[in-house]
Design a protein around this motif. Structure first.
Motif: not given
Length: 56
Positions: A35-36, A38-39
């Motif tokens: 997720d990190t 992707d951000c």
């Protein structure tokens, strides 16, 4: 009413990092590496698009 304890937007992130370090974890279940990353990719794309728009 102002929340003095969480005034800084990074308060929750800092608390999670501290928790992970204390527990010997290398990755948070709240915000996993995937997720990190992707951000970070999204932020890079937004920056690239904004720069193109301002120069074009």
């Amino acid at each position: 009413m102002r929340d003095e304890e969480t005034e800084n937007g990074f308060t929750y992130e800092i608390q999670e990092v501290i928790r992970c370090i204390r527990e010997g974890k290398q990755e948070s279940t709240v915000m996993p590496w995937r997720d990190t990353l992707d951000c970070a990719r999204l932020f890079d794309k937004i920056e690239e698009t904004a720069c193109e728009a301002s120069h074009g």
